[in-house]
Design an enzyme around this catalytic site. Structure first.
Site, PDB file in Angstrom:
ATOM      1  N   LYS A 280       0.829  -1.197   0.000  1.00 50.71           N
ATOM      2  CA  LYS A 280       0.000   0.000   0.000  1.00 50.71           C
ATOM      3  C   LYS A 280       0.868   1.253   0.000  1.00 50.71           C
ATOM      4  O   LYS A 280       2.040   1.212   0.410  1.00 50.71           O
ATOM      5  CB  LYS A 280      -0.877   0.029   1.268  1.00 50.71           C
ATOM      6  CG  LYS A 280      -1.911  -1.063   1.374  1.00 50.71           C
ATOM      7  CD  LYS A 280      -2.630  -0.972   2.710  1.00 50.71           C
ATOM      8  CE  LYS A 280      -3.689  -2.055   2.859  1.00 50.71           C
ATOM      9  NZ  LYS A 280      -4.835  -1.846   1.971  1.00 50.71           N
ATOM     10  N   ARG A 354     -10.417 -11.521   1.751  1.00 46.53           N
ATOM     11  CA  ARG A 354     -11.330 -12.524   1.202  1.00 46.53           C
ATOM     12  C   ARG A 354     -10.707 -13.913   1.259  1.00 46.53           C
ATOM     13  O   ARG A 354     -11.424 -14.916   1.306  1.00 46.53           O
ATOM     14  CB  ARG A 354     -11.718 -12.134  -0.222  1.00 46.53           C
ATOM     15  CG  ARG A 354     -10.605 -12.107  -1.227  1.00 46.53           C
ATOM     16  CD  ARG A 354     -10.917 -11.266  -2.455  1.00 46.53           C
ATOM     17  NE  ARG A 354     -10.975  -9.843  -2.121  1.00 46.53           N
ATOM     18  CZ  ARG A 354     -11.304  -8.901  -2.985  1.00 46.53           C
ATOM     19  NH1 ARG A 354     -11.605  -9.211  -4.242  1.00 46.53           N
ATOM     20  NH2 ARG A 354     -11.334  -7.632  -2.609  1.00 46.53           N
TER      21      ARG A 354
END
Length: 504
Positions: A280, A354
């Site tokens: 990130k 996920r």
């Protein structure tokens, strides 16, 4: 119930009262807006002359009754308190439970340094006032030992909630329920606010286990060896870039008896998310301490279900990992095998939530729940679509709508979202059963839910709650929500469990 190493309370002491005691320092009242100026909501604790004197004093210093506006004046002669604090409620026809909750929270923040306050907001809605005061007063202080606040900066100590019949079972039960809910929300906040230096998978699992055991739950913790033996490829894949190894925590509340509906809860527990190899940007990365907000909410909710003795069986799962870049981290292009056998091509290592959820969802479905709720700080796309305060709910249509409706009723305001069929093909992989992301940025929140749907058993009613924005407040405080962890969606999930217990 504190998840920290001490047993200090996370909010003020809450008590019922029928009149203003001599120990009370401040009286908190509500003000609504009116055509001829503000109108006071003082219940039955002030006579007409005193109430009029209070209102005159508030008007004299500019009080309007605007929602959450704070005005404090010296108490008129004859009152035992030293001051009166008025908090705005807005328009009279818009005063609902959530407004009482928000106004009580704003008042609680303004009362830092106050030992004992009494309030008439409880005459409007006892439960909402109790929750608002508790959560509005919450502050995270574990790491401020060397800069301890002065008496004037300490949180509100005690709130006496004024009601007409404080000794009735109904009032006592309502306060007990609301106090338990507020404490659970604060527990989730405390977990989220604890920095990743001190809350990593092993420690998170240990604190969750301690809370569960204290509540009488059955708790199982799988370490990295057990995860490897069991085939939990998603959790291991995400966690293998860190020296601090992953965990899967299962907490079971089975106190409801035979015949009760079974509900599985699953929460994402990424104790820190760098993005892994798909790292990130540095700006704002410190907020990724909140990436375990889903697990925090699930842990707090299952403990709360036990504390409230709900007539529903709850099986809760919290997959925990730290997503770090290193020589051992998974790479874009790697293929992992999820629990249950589905293979996934990892296109983006920052779409890791996920992967851990998928393992836990398959495991949870093995026990054939009637309902399954998963919640996660899953996608930045949630904030793009719905902002920072509105969770998105996806899943099977009927249960999705039920969860969203209940969430709106209790003030967490989740919104139902679709699962467009055309997005499913975009998750196809050339080398595996699935890719973990689509090759485009459109409908990212929806695509993530469609990925999760692949792991939910066909006969289970399912809701996925994306709380990427709502679980962590990076802005200024508002209502009963301060900076940092918010505890969303604990109140939604416990209300859904109560609804299932009552209605099946």
């Amino acid at each position: 119930m504190s998840p920290a190493t001490t047993d200090s309370p996370l909010g003020p002491e809450l008590a019922l009262a029928g009149s203003i005691a001599k120990r009370v320092d401040v009286l908190v009242i509500g003000l609504t807006t009116g055509p001829d100026g503000p109108e006071a909501s003082v219940g039955e604790v002030l006579d007409d002359a005193t109430a009029e004197a209070v209102l005159d004093g508030l008007v004299a210093v500019g009080a309007t009754g605007k929602a959450e506006e704070i005005t404090r004046i010296p108490a008129p002669a004859g009152m035992t308190v030293s001051s009166v604090l008025a908090v705005g409620l807005g328009a009279p026809d818009a005063v609902d439970a959530e407004q009482v909750r928000g106004s009580a929270g704003a008042a609680a923040r303004a009362l830092a340094g106050t030992a004992v306050a009494a309030t008439t907001l409880s005459a409007l809605d006892l439960g909402a006032a109790a929750e608002g005061f508790y959560l509005g007063a919450y502050t995270f202080t574990e790491f401020k030992a060397k800069s301890a606040p002065s008496a004037a900066g300490r949180p509100l100590g005690r709130v006496e909630l004024l009601v007409s019949a404080p000794r009735t079972a109904a009032a006592k039960n309502e306060l007990a329920r609301s106090a338990a809910i507020a404490e659970a929300v604060a527990v989730a906040r405390e977990f989220v606010n604890t920095p990743p230096s001190h809350l990593y998978p092993e420690e998170f699992a240990a604190r969750a286990k301690a809370l569960g055991v204290a509540a009488g739950l059955k708790v199982q913790v799988l370490d990295e060896k057990a995860l490897d033996k069991g085939g939990y490829g998603g959790i291991l894949g995400v966690g293998k870039g860190s020296s601090r190894q992953p965990r899967l925590v299962r907490m079971t509340y089975a106190g409801a008896g035979r015949g009760a509906k079974k509900v599985a809860l699953v929460g994402k527990g990424i104790t820190f998310d760098t993005g892994g190899i798909s790292i990130k940007p540095a700006a704002g990365m410190e907020n990724m301490t909140s990436d375990m907000g889903g697990a925090a909410a699930v842990i707090a909710t299952v403990v709360l279900a036990a504390k409230l003795g709900l007539k529903v069986a709850v099986d809760a799962y919290a997959p925990m990992a730290e997503n770090m870049p290193s020589s051992t981290a998974q790479r874009p292009g790697d293929v992992l095998t999820q629990y249950g056998g589905t293979t996934v091509e990892v296109i983006n290592t920052d779409a890791e939530g996920r992967l851990v959820l998928a393992d836990a969802i398959v495991r949870a479905c093995e026990f054939k729940p009637d309902y399954l709720i998963d919640t996660a700080t899953l996608t930045g796309a949630q904030m793009v679509a719905l902002g920072n305060r509105t969770p998105g709910v996806m899943g099977t249509d009927e249960f999705r709508d039920r969860v969203a409706r209940i969430s709106q009723e209790i003030g967490e305001n989740a919104w139902p979202m679709p699962l467009p069929r055309e997005l499913r093909a975009d998750l196809n992989s050339k080398v595996a059963d699935l890719a973990n992301v689509t090759p485009h940025r459109w409908g990212g929140m929806l695509a993530a839910a469609i990925f999760l749907e692949e792991f939910v058993a066909d006969d289970v009613q399912w809701a996925h709650i994306d709380v990427a924005g709502p679980s962590y407040n990076t802005g200024g405080p508002f209502g009963y929500t301060g900076k940092g962890g918010t505890g969303v969606p604990v109140r939604t999930m416990i209300s859904v469990l109560e609804d299932i217990a009552a209605n099946g």
